[in-house]
Design an enzyme around this catalytic site. Structure first.
Site, short mmCIF file in Angstrom:
data_model
loop_
_atom_site.label_atom_id
_atom_site.label_comp_id
_atom_site.label_asym_id
_atom_site.label_seq_id
_atom_site.Cartn_x
_atom_site.Cartn_y
_atom_site.Cartn_z
N CYS A 1 -63.69 23.61 6.39
CA CYS A 1 -63.17 24.54 5.39
C CYS A 1 -63.09 23.90 4.00
O CYS A 1 -64.08 23.88 3.29
CB CYS A 1 -61.81 25.08 5.85
SG CYS A 1 -61.33 26.62 5.01
N ALA A 2 -61.96 23.38 3.59
CA ALA A 2 -61.86 22.74 2.29
C ALA A 2 -62.86 21.61 2.16
O ALA A 2 -63.46 21.40 1.09
CB ALA A 2 -60.44 22.21 2.07
#
Length: 496
Positions: free
Chosen positions: A382-383
């Site tokens: 994700c990030a």
């Protein structure tokens, strides 16, 4: 900021025996926004202030609430997710987190009976309470009701006879007269009132596009908020009665999870890659004698700091058990990776909030790119995926992936059943894992020439990137469900 090594971790990492009859409570509510986090965090802090060693837990995949729990207890906040890890691991993971503790508090998720969509009770607060054999304390937002509270509490207490609702805490009570009416109504429900909390502004914690603002981004304010929660719970709740209810929980029949032991199991044979419309059976585990690894100075760097706050503690524990020296670093402050880095883990968080600062740290962006280009194992979720892209919201990132990321007004949220499309540093092709997505960003393209995962629902698709030693994806996974991921990653670090 000095890189932090796993050996410097809190007492929660000390290996001690754990009784299977740890006193425990599950804090549930009829719906989100009722005050579970306030009550659970305040109760943890209140018990800790009395000198108890408190084990903090959170039902579901959420990373943010456990940060507040850790602040309240001084121990690592841990998740109990029956979807990501399977129901069979909820008890063992709970006992692992509760090592050396006097009492455990488990914060629920959403409404008490809300779980994985289309999966019945799976992963709901009620499901986890049953798996733990734990009594439930129901937190009710009483701000717009009086006598009706009795019907609501009766319904939740009687809906599933296997769930024991042992008490109720009334939240957002307006006045003494309001409290009197609520207590009078609940006398007929057969569920004792264990606390009454008035609305207090300073207990509120700020939120933004993905929920509460993490502790790491507002340390001083977060400390004050937790102290306010503890004060409110201490003054408004019967702590002795709550502790007594926790002691009524019986012994669990399982053993505590242990990273070294689970790594001793041989990896299951890889499954053939199914079509996206087909169901893939969960691979069987074949236990063998544990083969613990001895740390040999092999450094796996783990991104941390305010921009990358999302991680499950078991991941670092598995990496360490596989022989890695886990060292954290802060991409907002550190201009180089930790000395001797052979592999890199970049988890979830909020790079979109710190995009300018991350972009300005050009030395570290170049170091990450060089590590990846050299073939070292890099796992990004994700990030981390956003950070590896060429740019985020128009500002340069690491450029490891030929993709661009941007903020979006659309929330992507939910559990995912995924299968590894090809071999990677994390898993062989055909490995089935369950994951969770939670973001308001878009990566274009959404998958590389070699995708990371095939996802069957809610819409069949492939997503993520596998190239050289890089595995980057939007999916958050919990490695306790597939310990071979950590072993495979560390082995690739040794040979790359």
């Amino acid at each position: 900021m000095r890189a932090r090594r796993a050996s410097e971790a809190s007492s929660g990492d000390v290996v001690v025996s754990v009784p299977s009859s740890v006193p425990r409570l599950v804090i549930a509510a009829p719906s989100s926004g009722s005050g579970k986090t306030t009550v659970a965090t305040g109760l943890m802090a209140a018990f800790a202030a009395r000198g108890l060693a408190v084990s903090p837990h959170k039902v579901g995949p959420d990373y943010i609430d456990p940060g507040y729990h850790a602040l309240a207890t001084g121990r690592v906040g841990r998740n109990l997710d029956a979807y990501l890890c399977g129901p069979e691991l909820v008890g063992p993971l709970f006992l692992h987190g509760a090592r050396g503790c006097d009492i455990a508090v488990v914060e629920g998720v959403m409404g008490m009976f809300d779980g994985a969509a289309g999966e019945g009770e799976l992963a709901s607060t009620a499901h986890v309470a049953k798996l733990l054999g734990a009594p439930v304390v129901l937190v009710v937002d009483a701000s717009s009701q009086s006598r009706s509270v009795a019907a609501l509490v009766h319904g939740f207490a009687s809906w599933d006879p296997e769930v024991r609702v042992g008490g109720v805490i009334l939240n957002k009570v307006a006045s003494d007269r309001h409290e009197e009416l609520l207590r009078e109504a609940l006398e007929s429900a057969g569920v004792p009132v264990l606390g009454v909390l008035r609305r207090v502004a300073q207990v509120d914690t700020p939120s933004r596009h993905l929920g509460l603002v993490p502790v790491a981004e507002r340390r001083t304010d977060a400390v004050e908020a937790v102290a306010a929660m503890a004060a409110q719970v201490s003054s408004g709740c019967d702590l002795e009665a709550l502790a007594g209810l926790a002691r009524s929980a019986g012994a669990l029949s399982c053993a505590a999870w242990d990273a070294a032991e689970v790594l001793g199991s041989s990896p299951p044979p890889p499954l053939p890659v199914p079509t996206l419309g087909a169901a893939a059976p969960r691979p069987p585990l074949r236990p063998e004698r544990p083969r613990p690894q001895t740390p040999d100075g092999l450094v796996v760097a783990v991104a941390g700091g305010a921009a990358f706050t999302f991680s499950y503690a078991e991941h670092s524990e598995l990496l360490a058990a596989a022989g890695a020296e886990v060292v954290s670093f802060d991409p907002l402050r550190d201009e180089q990776l930790p000395d001797g880095t052979r592999g890199l883990i970049i988890g979830g968080g909020f790079p979109e909030v710190y995009v300018s600062e991350l972009s300005a740290n050009e030395p570290l962006r170049k170091a990450v790119a060089a590590l990846a280009q050299g073939g070292a194992p890099v796992a990004a979720e994700c990030a981390g995926l956003l950070y590896l892209c060429r740019e985020l919201d128009g500002q340069p990132m690491c450029g490891v992936l030929d993709a661009r990321a941007r903020m979006s007004g659309r929330l992507t949220l939910g559990y995912r059943d995924a299968v590894a499309v090809g071999d990677s540093v994390l898993a062989p092709a055909g490995t089935r894992m369950r994951g969770h997505e939670f973001h308001r960003t878009v990566v274009e393209p959404g998958a590389g020439a070699a995708p990371a995962w095939g996802v069957r629902a809610p819409v069949p698709r492939v997503e993520g990137f596998v190239q050289q030693g890089v595995h980057a994806s939007y999916l958050h996974t919990h490695w306790a469900s597939e310990p071979g991921v950590a072993r495979r990653f560390v082995e690739r670090c040794r040979t790359s």
